[in-house]
Design a protein around this motif. Structure first.
Motif, mmCIF file in Angstrom:
data_model
loop_
_atom_site.group_PDB
_atom_site.id
_atom_site.type_symbol
_atom_site.label_atom_id
_atom_site.label_comp_id
_atom_site.label_asym_id
_atom_site.label_seq_id
_atom_site.Cartn_x
_atom_site.Cartn_y
_atom_site.Cartn_z
ATOM 1 N N ARG A 141 -4.518 -5.212 -0.925
ATOM 2 C CA ARG A 141 -3.960 -6.216 -1.838
ATOM 3 C C ARG A 141 -2.499 -6.507 -1.482
ATOM 4 N N TRP A 142 -1.707 -5.475 -1.242
ATOM 5 C CA TRP A 142 -0.312 -5.687 -0.848
ATOM 6 C C TRP A 142 -0.230 -6.511 0.431
ATOM 7 N N TYR A 143 -1.064 -6.145 1.405
ATOM 8 C CA TYR A 143 -1.064 -6.832 2.695
ATOM 9 C C TYR A 143 -1.362 -8.321 2.507
ATOM 10 N N VAL A 196 3.354 -2.082 5.025
ATOM 11 C CA VAL A 196 2.532 -1.378 4.037
ATOM 12 C C VAL A 196 2.547 0.122 4.329
ATOM 13 N N PHE A 203 1.265 -10.232 -0.630
ATOM 14 C CA PHE A 203 2.692 -10.374 -0.361
ATOM 15 C C PHE A 203 3.002 -10.698 1.092
ATOM 16 N N THR A 224 -3.599 -1.090 -0.897
ATOM 17 C CA THR A 224 -2.918 -1.407 0.366
ATOM 18 C C THR A 224 -3.372 -2.763 0.896
#
Length: 95
Positions: free
Chosen positions: A5-7, A17, A10, A3
């Motif tokens: 990493r996504w935040y 998220v 991207f 989570t």
């Protein structure tokens, strides 16, 4: 960690998220995600630091033309002060 990493990777908001996780059947509040980002970002940044290479301030660049299979190609080579090189070739019209 995914989570966070996504935040970071991207540029998603914590609510985005949260929605992605909900689609995968995981219920987490956006505030919790924000707290994870605050807590784990320094660790991720520190872990990524050794992967970065220092770039030199001085470069030597050379360009030459080579005929390959009847076509002229430009070959560019750049070498920094630490003798790390980068080579690039491209097609430059003509025969």
């Amino acid at each position: 960690m995914l989570t966070v990493r996504w935040y970071l990777r991207f540029g998603l908001s914590s609510r985005d998220v949260e929605e992605l996780l909900a689609q995968r059947g995981i219920e987490v509040d956006h505030v919790t995600i924000y707290r994870w980002v605050q807590r784990f970002t320094p660790m991720l940044a520190e872990a990524a630091r050794p992967c970065r290479h220092a770039v030199g301030d001085r470069w030597q660049v050379d360009e030459t033309y080579v005929k390959v299979a009847g076509r002229w190609r430009s070959v560019d080579r750049a070498i920094d002060q630490f003798a790390r090189s980068s080579t690039c070739s491209s097609h430059r019209g003509g025969t």
